[in-house]
Write an enzyme that holds these catalytic residues in place. Structure first.
Site, PDB file in Angstrom:
ATOM      1  N   GLU A   1       1.606  -0.358  -4.895  1.00  0.00           N
ATOM      2  CA  GLU A   1       0.570   0.604  -5.278  1.00  0.00           C
ATOM      3  C   GLU A   1       1.236   1.938  -5.612  1.00  0.00           C
ATOM      4  O   GLU A   1       1.588   2.709  -4.720  1.00  0.00           O
ATOM      5  CB  GLU A   1      -0.460   0.794  -4.158  1.00  0.00           C
ATOM      6  CG  GLU A   1      -1.669   1.581  -4.643  1.00  0.00           C
ATOM      7  CD  GLU A   1      -2.194   2.626  -3.686  1.00  0.00           C
ATOM      8  OE1 GLU A   1      -3.205   3.260  -4.013  1.00  0.00           O
ATOM      9  OE2 GLU A   1      -1.582   2.843  -2.617  1.00  0.00           O
TER      10      GLU A   1
ATOM     11  N   ASP B   1       0.829  -1.204   0.000  1.00  0.00           N
ATOM     12  CA  ASP B   1       0.000   0.000   0.000  1.00  0.00           C
ATOM     13  C   ASP B   1       0.867   1.259   0.000  1.00  0.00           C
ATOM     14  O   ASP B   1       1.877   1.325   0.712  1.00  0.00           O
ATOM     15  CB  ASP B   1      -0.877  -0.024   1.268  1.00  0.00           C
ATOM     16  CG  ASP B   1      -1.855   1.128   1.334  1.00  0.00           C
ATOM     17  OD1 ASP B   1      -2.805   1.140   0.535  1.00  0.00           O
ATOM     18  OD2 ASP B   1      -1.661   2.045   2.175  1.00  0.00           O
TER      19      ASP B   1
HETATM   20  C1  AAO Z   1      -9.367   8.501   6.033  1.00  0.00           C
HETATM   21  C2  AAO Z   1     -10.317   9.665   5.746  1.00  0.00           C
HETATM   22  C3  AAO Z   1      -9.506  10.957   5.605  1.00  0.00           C
HETATM   23  C4  AAO Z   1      -8.685  11.191   6.869  1.00  0.00           C
HETATM   24  C5  AAO Z   1      -7.790   9.985   7.101  1.00  0.00           C
HETATM   25  C6  AAO Z   1      -6.999  10.081   8.393  1.00  0.00           C
HETATM   26  O1  AAO Z   1     -11.035   9.398   4.545  1.00  0.00           O
HETATM   27  O2  AAO Z   1     -10.426  12.033   5.419  1.00  0.00           O
HETATM   28  O3  AAO Z   1      -7.864  12.347   6.696  1.00  0.00           O
HETATM   29  O4  AAO Z   1      -8.606   8.809   7.192  1.00  0.00           O
HETATM   30  O5  AAO Z   1      -7.853  10.209   9.474  1.00  0.00           O
HETATM   31  C7  AAO Z   1      -7.909   4.799   2.574  1.00  0.00           C
HETATM   32  C8  AAO Z   1      -8.969   5.820   2.160  1.00  0.00           C
HETATM   33  C9  AAO Z   1      -8.753   7.163   2.816  1.00  0.00           C
HETATM   34  C10 AAO Z   1      -8.629   7.002   4.319  1.00  0.00           C
HETATM   35  C11 AAO Z   1      -7.418   6.115   4.542  1.00  0.00           C
HETATM   36  C12 AAO Z   1      -7.089   5.897   6.022  1.00  0.00           C
HETATM   37  O6  AAO Z   1      -8.937   5.962   0.751  1.00  0.00           O
HETATM   38  O7  AAO Z   1      -9.884   7.988   2.526  1.00  0.00           O
HETATM   39  O8  AAO Z   1      -8.470   8.269   4.941  1.00  0.00           O
HETATM   40  O9  AAO Z   1      -7.696   4.813   3.974  1.00  0.00           O
HETATM   41  O10 AAO Z   1      -8.151   5.357   6.693  1.00  0.00           O
HETATM   42  C13 AAO Z   1      -3.421   8.639  -2.855  1.00  0.00           C
HETATM   43  C14 AAO Z   1      -2.285   7.676  -2.539  1.00  0.00           C
HETATM   44  C15 AAO Z   1      -2.690   6.226  -2.582  1.00  0.00           C
HETATM   45  C16 AAO Z   1      -3.990   5.971  -1.799  1.00  0.00           C
HETATM   46  C17 AAO Z   1      -5.050   6.883  -2.371  1.00  0.00           C
HETATM   47  C18 AAO Z   1      -6.393   6.728  -1.669  1.00  0.00           C
HETATM   48  O11 AAO Z   1      -1.203   7.907  -3.414  1.00  0.00           O
HETATM   49  O12 AAO Z   1      -1.645   5.471  -2.002  1.00  0.00           O
HETATM   50  O13 AAO Z   1      -4.618   8.256  -2.202  1.00  0.00           O
HETATM   51  N1  AAO Z   1      -4.400   4.558  -1.848  1.00  0.00           N
HETATM   52  C19 AAO Z   1      -4.052   3.630  -0.744  1.00  0.00           C
HETATM   53  C20 AAO Z   1      -5.179   2.674  -0.427  1.00  0.00           C
HETATM   54  C21 AAO Z   1      -6.320   3.416   0.212  1.00  0.00           C
HETATM   55  C22 AAO Z   1      -5.865   3.969   1.555  1.00  0.00           C
HETATM   56  C23 AAO Z   1      -4.464   4.394   1.580  1.00  0.00           C
HETATM   57  C24 AAO Z   1      -3.626   4.276   0.493  1.00  0.00           C
HETATM   58  C25 AAO Z   1      -3.901   4.816   2.866  1.00  0.00           C
HETATM   59  O14 AAO Z   1      -5.542   1.967  -1.554  1.00  0.00           O
HETATM   60  O15 AAO Z   1      -7.474   2.621   0.372  1.00  0.00           O
HETATM   61  O16 AAO Z   1      -6.690   5.114   1.914  1.00  0.00           O
HETATM   62  O17 AAO Z   1      -3.456   3.597   3.507  1.00  0.00           O
HETATM   63  C26 AAO Z   1      -3.595  11.778  -7.090  1.00  0.00           C
HETATM   64  C27 AAO Z   1      -2.320  11.046  -6.813  1.00  0.00           C
HETATM   65  C28 AAO Z   1      -2.535   9.743  -6.090  1.00  0.00           C
HETATM   66  C29 AAO Z   1      -3.408   9.959  -4.864  1.00  0.00           C
HETATM   67  C30 AAO Z   1      -4.723  10.609  -5.320  1.00  0.00           C
HETATM   68  C31 AAO Z   1      -5.695  10.830  -4.171  1.00  0.00           C
HETATM   69  O18 AAO Z   1      -4.330  11.032  -8.074  1.00  0.00           O
HETATM   70  O19 AAO Z   1      -1.664  10.764  -8.024  1.00  0.00           O
HETATM   71  O20 AAO Z   1      -1.304   9.201  -5.685  1.00  0.00           O
HETATM   72  O21 AAO Z   1      -3.676   8.690  -4.253  1.00  0.00           O
HETATM   73  O22 AAO Z   1      -4.398  11.863  -5.928  1.00  0.00           O
HETATM   74  O23 AAO Z   1      -5.199  11.788  -3.315  1.00  0.00           O
HETATM   75  C32 AAO Z   1      -6.695  11.964 -11.384  1.00  0.00           C
HETATM   76  C33 AAO Z   1      -5.192  11.945 -11.526  1.00  0.00           C
HETATM   77  C34 AAO Z   1      -4.554  11.150 -10.390  1.00  0.00           C
HETATM   78  C35 AAO Z   1      -4.935  11.796  -9.115  1.00  0.00           C
HETATM   79  C36 AAO Z   1      -6.442  11.751  -9.037  1.00  0.00           C
HETATM   80  C37 AAO Z   1      -7.013  12.364  -7.775  1.00  0.00           C
HETATM   81  O24 AAO Z   1      -7.234  10.666 -11.562  1.00  0.00           O
HETATM   82  O25 AAO Z   1      -4.895  11.362 -12.765  1.00  0.00           O
HETATM   83  O26 AAO Z   1      -3.141  11.103 -10.499  1.00  0.00           O
HETATM   84  O27 AAO Z   1      -7.011  12.472 -10.118  1.00  0.00           O
HETATM   85  O28 AAO Z   1      -6.647  13.713  -7.701  1.00  0.00           O
END
Ligand code: AAO
Length: 476
Positions: free
Chosen positions: A223, A186
């Site tokens: 990931e 992750d």
């Molecule tokens: C939760 C709450 C939050 C709170 C946090 C702490 O929702 O509000 O702040 O707790 O209290 C998962 C959930 C999160 C959750 C977290 C912890 O999704 O909502 O937060 O558990 O409980 C990035 C990362 C990537 C991550 C993804 C979700 O790079 O690693 O965000 N995925 C993994 C897991 C996921 C998990 C975590 C990581 C954490 O699969 O389930 O989170 O362990 C851009 C960047 C990406 C980035 C995205 C989102 O993407 O490139 O790297 O991903 O932004 O921020 C287009 C673009 C694309 C862009 C996208 C979005 O598609 O082409 O590049 O737009 O802007």
């Protein structure tokens, strides 16, 4: 770390999102093993912060490396890997070691307590010395920030610290001892590749007591979301393991939503900006982007758009590119909503209908005939190359896999009705999309291939499914 360690003749990994270990063990024996599936990606195994509303994402907030979650305890986990390996189905664990729980995560599913505000996690133990300084990730064009600051407030471990490396390697090696075949790492993008290299270098070989050949290494899929236009590129990670190829999810969604013509899929693969085939874990949707988290946006196809979803899944499974992973969801309306429970806390087991499908809030895409029969197709065609590509100049396409399988798609708003070269030996075949071969009969459409390999293929645009597939193991 590039080899999936699949048992021979099998393919197709399924992400049994939020399933319990006992249910996965039974699924391996009753369904996945008999239907040719090769592996299961399981939800995080280590203790996580308990959140009042029990959202699915609480499992991405580690409290310790004790193997106690809502999916089960260590004994149940160990029994699952044993039972699944015994029927040829491998287990891959979603491991989270970029960070620990964010503020508010004060106690875990295994009874440990923590104080994220002071970066104290006695269950490991980690103290503030093991973390990077507090700062937030806001700019994905700054690689230092992405790797040294906090992703959505999650306390950012310093993987350059030797004690942290040791604790992570211990956690992963414990899972290897218990019989896993690999890991989904992750948030790998948020860690320095060099630090990951050190950690991966400390991994033991896979456990031969579980049927792995000696010297086998854990399959690693990292990931790394790389859609282009950011500071960090997937190529920094492909020397260490495979990566989650999010462009595949985005591109396949656009194509089958009709935003790209299907004829363009004739050069599907690295020409589309994907990583090399053996470095690409490919999927139509994942647990994040099916609900608007992560990347992929509005074009991602999910179970909520079933006809296009089945077509995209069939294309992914029929095509030789990448290591396909099938998503298996629980149904949701609210994007934070956790899995079905019996009492608001304990996860409910799926129940099964006579047509193999699930109920009780579980979608079980992997039990949709059109999907599991395409895993069988993939196993039947093996490594045979794509041949006999045909298209109508827009959204009707077909191809064979050598002389072992043939598939056709219709995403135009008129019927496909053509005589096509299937590459297959003469005979009558069962279309494994509209039905299943049952002894010497077929519950769906049949296709007659002539001695010249040609067959008349009909796919009406109003049919339930926009795909037709036949293969040598479905010959009547
Ligand atoms: C939760 C709450 C939050 C709170 C946090 C702490 O929702 O509000 O702040 O707790 O209290 C998962 C959930 C999160 C959750 C977290 C912890 O999704 O909502 O937060 O558990 O409980 C990035 C990362 C990537 C991550 C993804 C979700 O790079 O690693 O965000 N995925 C993994 C897991 C996921 C998990 C975590 C990581 C954490 O699969 O389930 O989170 O362990 C851009 C960047 C990406 C980035 C995205 C989102 O993407 O490139 O790297 O991903 O932004 O921020 C287009 C673009 C694309 C862009 C996208 C979005 O598609 O082409 O590049 O737009 O802007």
């Amino acid at each position: 770390q590039f080899d999936t360690n699949y048992a021979s003749g099998r393919s197709g990994m399924v992400h049994l999102f939020e399933w319990k270990w006992d249910d996965i063990a039974a699924e391996c024996e009753n369904f996945l093993g008999p239907n040719g599936f090769a592996g299961v990606q399981v939800s995080p195994v280590n203790e996580n912060a308990v959140k009042d509303s029990r959202p699915w994402w609480e499992r991405y907030q580690p409290i310790s490396y004790k193997l106690v979650t809502r999916s089960g305890n260590e004994e149940q986990f160990a029994s699952m890997t044993r039972r699944c390996n015994a029927v040829g189905v491998r287990i891959y664990v979603d491991v989270i070691f970029n960070h620990m729980a964010a503020n508010g995560g004060t106690y875990g599913t295994g009874g440990s307590t923590a104080s994220p505000s002071s970066k104290s996690y006695p269950g490991v133990p980690y103290s503030s010395l093991d973390f990077n300084p507090t700062c937030a990730i806001s700019n994905y064009n700054d690689a230092n920030q992405v790797r040294n600051c906090e992703l959505v407030g999650l306390r950012d471990l310093n993987q350059g610290n030797s004690y942290v490396q040791e604790k992570i390697a211990e956690f992963l090696n414990h899972l290897i001892d218990l019989g896993v075949a690999g890991f989904r790492v992750d948030a790998a993008k948020h860690m320095w590749p060099a630090d990951l290299g050190v950690i991966y270098g400390r991994l033991k070989n896979l456990n031969t007591d579980h049927g792995f050949s000696s010297g086998s290494k854990a399959y690693i899929v990292q990931e790394v979301i790389d859609m282009g236009g950011e500071a960090i590129s997937k190529s920094e990670y492909t020397g260490l393991g495979a990566i989650t190829e999010f462009r595949h999810s985005d591109s396949i969604g656009k194509a089958f939503r009709g935003k790209d013509q299907l004829r363009y899929l004739s050069n599907w693969g690295t020409a589309w900006g994907f990583a090399a085939s053996d470095r690409s874990l490919v999927f139509v949707d994942n647990h994040d982007n099916q609900r608007g988290h992560g990347a992929g946006g509005a074009d991602v196809l999910t179970y909520k758009v079933p006809k296009q979803y089945k077509m995209a899944s069939a294309f992914m499974l029929a095509h030789p590119f990448g290591t396909p992973r099938v998503m298996s969801s629980f149904s949701f309306s609210d994007t934070d909503q956790g899995p079905p429970t019996t009492d608001g806390h304990n996860i409910a087991s799926p129940s099964f209908n006579s047509d193999n499908s699930c109920s009780g809030g579980w979608v079980c895409e992997h039990r949709w005939r059109q999907i599991y029969n395409m895993v069988a197709f993939r196993n039947a065609v093996g490594s045979d190359a794509i041949q006999n590509w045909w298209d109508n100049g827009s959204n009707q396409i077909a191809f064979s896999r050598g002389s072992r399988g043939f598939v056709a798609f219709n995403n135009d708003n008129y019927d496909l009705n053509s005589s096509l070269q299937t590459g297959l030996p003469a005979g009558t075949y069962c279309d494994v999309i509209s039905g299943t071969k049952n002894g010497s009969s077929c519950t769906g459409k049949t296709v007659t291939v002539g001695s010249d390999g040609r067959a008349s293929i009909y796919l009406g645009n109003s049919e339930d499914d926009g795909v037709l597939a036949i293969h040598v193991n479905a010959k009547l």
